[in-house]
Write an enzyme that holds these catalytic residues in place. Structure first.
Site, short mmCIF file in Angstrom:
data_model
loop_
_atom_site.label_atom_id
_atom_site.label_comp_id
_atom_site.label_asym_id
_atom_site.label_seq_id
_atom_site.Cartn_x
_atom_site.Cartn_y
_atom_site.Cartn_z
N LYS A 1 65.33 -7.53 37.56
CA LYS A 1 65.60 -8.68 38.42
C LYS A 1 64.27 -9.01 39.10
O LYS A 1 63.78 -8.27 39.95
CB LYS A 1 66.67 -8.33 39.46
CG LYS A 1 67.48 -9.51 39.97
CD LYS A 1 66.70 -10.50 40.82
CE LYS A 1 66.47 -10.02 42.21
NZ LYS A 1 65.54 -10.90 42.97
N GLU B 1 57.90 -2.50 60.43
CA GLU B 1 56.98 -2.97 59.38
C GLU B 1 56.85 -4.49 59.49
O GLU B 1 57.82 -5.22 59.26
CB GLU B 1 57.53 -2.58 58.01
CG GLU B 1 56.57 -2.92 56.88
CD GLU B 1 57.18 -2.65 55.51
OE1 GLU B 1 58.34 -3.01 55.29
OE2 GLU B 1 56.45 -2.11 54.65
P1 NAD Z 1 63.26 -7.05 49.84
O1 NAD Z 1 63.85 -5.71 49.93
O2 NAD Z 1 63.77 -8.12 50.70
O3 NAD Z 1 63.42 -7.60 48.33
C1 NAD Z 1 62.99 -6.85 47.22
C2 NAD Z 1 63.82 -7.24 46.02
O4 NAD Z 1 65.17 -6.88 46.27
C3 NAD Z 1 63.81 -8.74 45.72
O5 NAD Z 1 63.77 -8.92 44.32
C4 NAD Z 1 65.15 -9.20 46.27
O6 NAD Z 1 65.67 -10.33 45.62
C5 NAD Z 1 66.02 -7.98 46.00
N1 NAD Z 1 67.21 -7.85 46.85
C6 NAD Z 1 67.39 -8.29 48.11
N2 NAD Z 1 68.64 -8.00 48.53
C7 NAD Z 1 69.27 -7.38 47.51
C8 NAD Z 1 70.57 -6.83 47.33
N3 NAD Z 1 71.51 -6.88 48.28
N4 NAD Z 1 70.87 -6.25 46.15
C9 NAD Z 1 69.95 -6.16 45.18
N5 NAD Z 1 68.70 -6.68 45.28
C10 NAD Z 1 68.36 -7.27 46.44
O7 NAD Z 1 61.69 -6.83 50.00
P2 NAD Z 1 60.53 -7.93 49.92
O8 NAD Z 1 60.48 -8.66 51.20
O9 NAD Z 1 60.62 -8.68 48.66
O10 NAD Z 1 59.25 -6.95 49.78
C11 NAD Z 1 58.67 -6.35 50.85
C12 NAD Z 1 59.13 -4.92 51.04
O11 NAD Z 1 58.87 -4.15 49.87
C13 NAD Z 1 58.38 -4.22 52.14
O12 NAD Z 1 59.28 -3.48 52.93
C14 NAD Z 1 57.42 -3.31 51.40
O13 NAD Z 1 56.99 -2.21 52.16
C15 NAD Z 1 58.23 -2.93 50.22
N6 NAD Z 1 57.38 -2.45 49.12
C16 NAD Z 1 57.32 -1.11 48.87
C17 NAD Z 1 56.47 -0.61 47.87
C18 NAD Z 1 56.34 0.86 47.60
O14 NAD Z 1 55.70 1.23 46.62
N7 NAD Z 1 56.89 1.73 48.44
C19 NAD Z 1 55.70 -1.51 47.12
C20 NAD Z 1 55.79 -2.88 47.40
C21 NAD Z 1 56.64 -3.33 48.41
#
Ligand code: NAD
Length: 491
Positions: free
Chosen positions: A181, A392
């Site tokens: 996704k 964060e």
């Molecule tokens: P997010 O969690 O809002 O979204 C990430 C993904 O999850 C997107 O594709 C989104 O559509 C999907 N998503 C959202 N709600 C969902 C649900 N209920 N069910 C299934 N999928 C769902 O995060 P973001 O704002 O896109 O990215 C930023 C975050 O990602 C930050 O917290 C960052 O620290 C984290 N991150 C972590 C790493 C790591 O390696 N630890 C790397 C990159 C980003």
């Protein structure tokens, strides 16, 4: 913004069963460029039916893909790496246009990293070995590492190609098929990578659906035929993924958020350290990195002169159009995130005794007001229990917190539910190792502030995640399951 050439289509489709298809409900999402707020393309707003189609295709493709010899699978992944290479510049420009990361400092490197990911996992695909138990001469007792089946992967927008490539290459190398996704805010470059990969893979092995998390994402994590969930994103959504997985008892890998400490000892009041902390804070990625060292703990005896060095270093960096070669720092990904970051800056600057050593709220007029640009911001006089120091922000905002003794700074560094990464700056290796072993984080860097390297056991502890995917061992643990076979050879 000046006119620039970016070679992308006006409309992209989902990849399901080797074919490019629109969403079954014919709904679309407009992709907005944060550099100037223009709509650059539209992508399907995938939902339950699209995910079901993709999972069915991946399930059908699984037995054939599993039974291809690992070395042959690895060769296909390496062919994908070779095939991406001529497209680095084009795909890097697409990343910069869709998520605002600066082309020169970020996006080109990201595509090159993705190439390396396909090469790395392609080359270790045949190293997925089991163990043999030495019992006696007429018993053969061994374990196999078998692929799990259909992996459901979900990735964020901040390093869209790198993170999607990690899921694709590691899950496929181990013999699984994949439904990814893609992030709704930055799906285009991921679909470009999928276009190339699809030319080298049997149909159905790789499927990519774009859509919102609450629609396509939820459909994927609750689909009964998905055998493993691999998620990179926020801790809040990671918790929801784990909840969905618990209902069906499927394994999860979670790479989540961070609020990472950087500890500067009194002997480290030097320009290269200041520069290292700026790198560690990921200012050139607008701070939009899970490993950003956003809490800067500086020994009280050097705090003023060290902050001067940090601000001097930041003054050499240019914020501007991500597609402009002279920009070091690009734009924040979207309006929602821009408003959120501004909210934190505003709140941080209204704390008692706090002020901006550099940066602050973004300009409301001038060339940068046309996009989502925020200057690197360093807030001094922050207490460790303030929201800006605890949550964060995922923006270019670093909080400076002075400290007096080592136990106190370690306690403050650990006073967070996150545990992803940390940075320690000192010439005293004994102190550095003491701190490294005391800090509750999955990845500690001493006197360096760079990004992850393939082969590391990269990942978080506490609320920053579960599992490791960055290495051969991580791939084996995350994307295979053990089966044990015991044979009495005397009969
Ligand atoms: P997010 O969690 O809002 O979204 C990430 C993904 O999850 C997107 O594709 C989104 O559509 C999907 N998503 C959202 N709600 C969902 C649900 N209920 N069910 C299934 N999928 C769902 O995060 P973001 O704002 O896109 O990215 C930023 C975050 O990602 C930050 O917290 C960052 O620290 C984290 N991150 C972590 C790493 C790591 O390696 N630890 C790397 C990159 C980003």
């Amino acid at each position: 913004m000046a006119a620039v050439t970016v070679d992308y289509a006006d409309q992209y489709l989902n990849l399901i069963d080797g074919e490019w298809v629109a969403g079954r409900d014919d709904q679309w999402i407009d992709v907005e460029s944060p550099r100037d707020r223009s709509t650059i393309a539209r992508v399907p707003r995938g939902g339950e039916k699209d995910i079901a189609d993709a999972v069915d295709a991946a399930s059908r493709a699984f037995p054939g893909w599993r039974d291809i010899s690992p070395r042959a699978r690895g060769r296909l992944l390496q062919q994908i790496a070779d095939a991406i290479e001529p497209h680095v510049e084009r795909i890097a420009r697409i990343i910069s246009a869709e998520n605002g990361n600066a082309l020169r400092t970020q996006s080109r490197g990201e595509v090159n990293f993705a190439i390396d990911v396909f090469r790395y996992f392609g080359s270790v695909a045949s190293e997925v070995k089991g163990e043999t138990l030495p019992l006696n001469s007429h018993v053969l007792d061994y374990s196999r590492r078998e692929p799990i089946g259909v992996v459901g992967a979900i990735t964020p927008w901040n390093a869209p190609v790198q993170l999607a490539a990690m899921k694709m290459a590691s899950a496929l190398a181990a013999g699984n098929t994949l439904v990814l996704k893609a992030p709704e805010d930055a799906p285009l470059a991921v679909l470009e990578i999928a276009t190339i990969a699809n030319e080298h893979l049997p149909r159905g092995v790789l499927n990519v659906v774009v859509g919102y998390g609450t629609e396509a994402g939820e459909a994927l994590i609750t689909n009964p035929d998905v055998g493993k969930l691999s998620f990179t994103g926020s801790t809040a959504v990671g918790s929801r993924i784990m909840q969905a997985a618990s209902e069906r008892i499927v394994p999860v890998s979670l790479e989540l958020g961070g609020k990472n400490p950087q500890i500067v000892y009194p002997d480290a009041n030097e320009d290269w350290v200041a520069q290292g902390t700026v790198t560690g804070m990921r200012f050139v990625r607008q701070g939009q990195s899970c490993t950003a060292g956003s809490r800067l703990f500086v020994h009280r005896s050097i705090v003023d002169s060290f902050v001067d060095k940090v601000t001097a270093n930041l003054s050499t960096l240019t914020v501007g159009d991500p597609l402009d070669e002279t920009s070091d720092i690009g734009a924040i990904v979207n309006k929602k995130q821009f408003d959120r970051v501004c909210g934190y800056i505003d709140e941080g600057l209204h704390g008692q005794g706090s002020s901006a050593a550099v940066g602050g709220l973004p300009p409301t007029a001038g060339p940068l007001a046309g996009g989502y640009y925020v200057e690197p911001t360093v807030i001094v006089g922050v207490e460790n229990n303030w929201r800006v120091a605890q949550e964060e922000i995922f923006g270019p905002v670093m909080c400076v917190i002075p400290w007096d003794d080592e136990d106190e700074v370690i306690r403050m560094a650990n006073d967070t539910h996150y545990g992803l990464s940390a940075f320690i700056w000192t010439h005293d290796i004994g102190r550095a190792l003491r701190a490294a072993h005391s800090i509750e984080a999955g990845w500690i860097q001493v006197n360096q502030g760079g990004g992850q390297v393939l082969g590391q056991s990269y990942g978080g502890v506490k609320s920053s995640g579960i599992g490791r995917e960055f290495s051969l061992e991580g791939m084996i643990e995350s994307f295979t399951q053990r089966k044990h076979v015991s044979i009495d050879t005397s009969r």
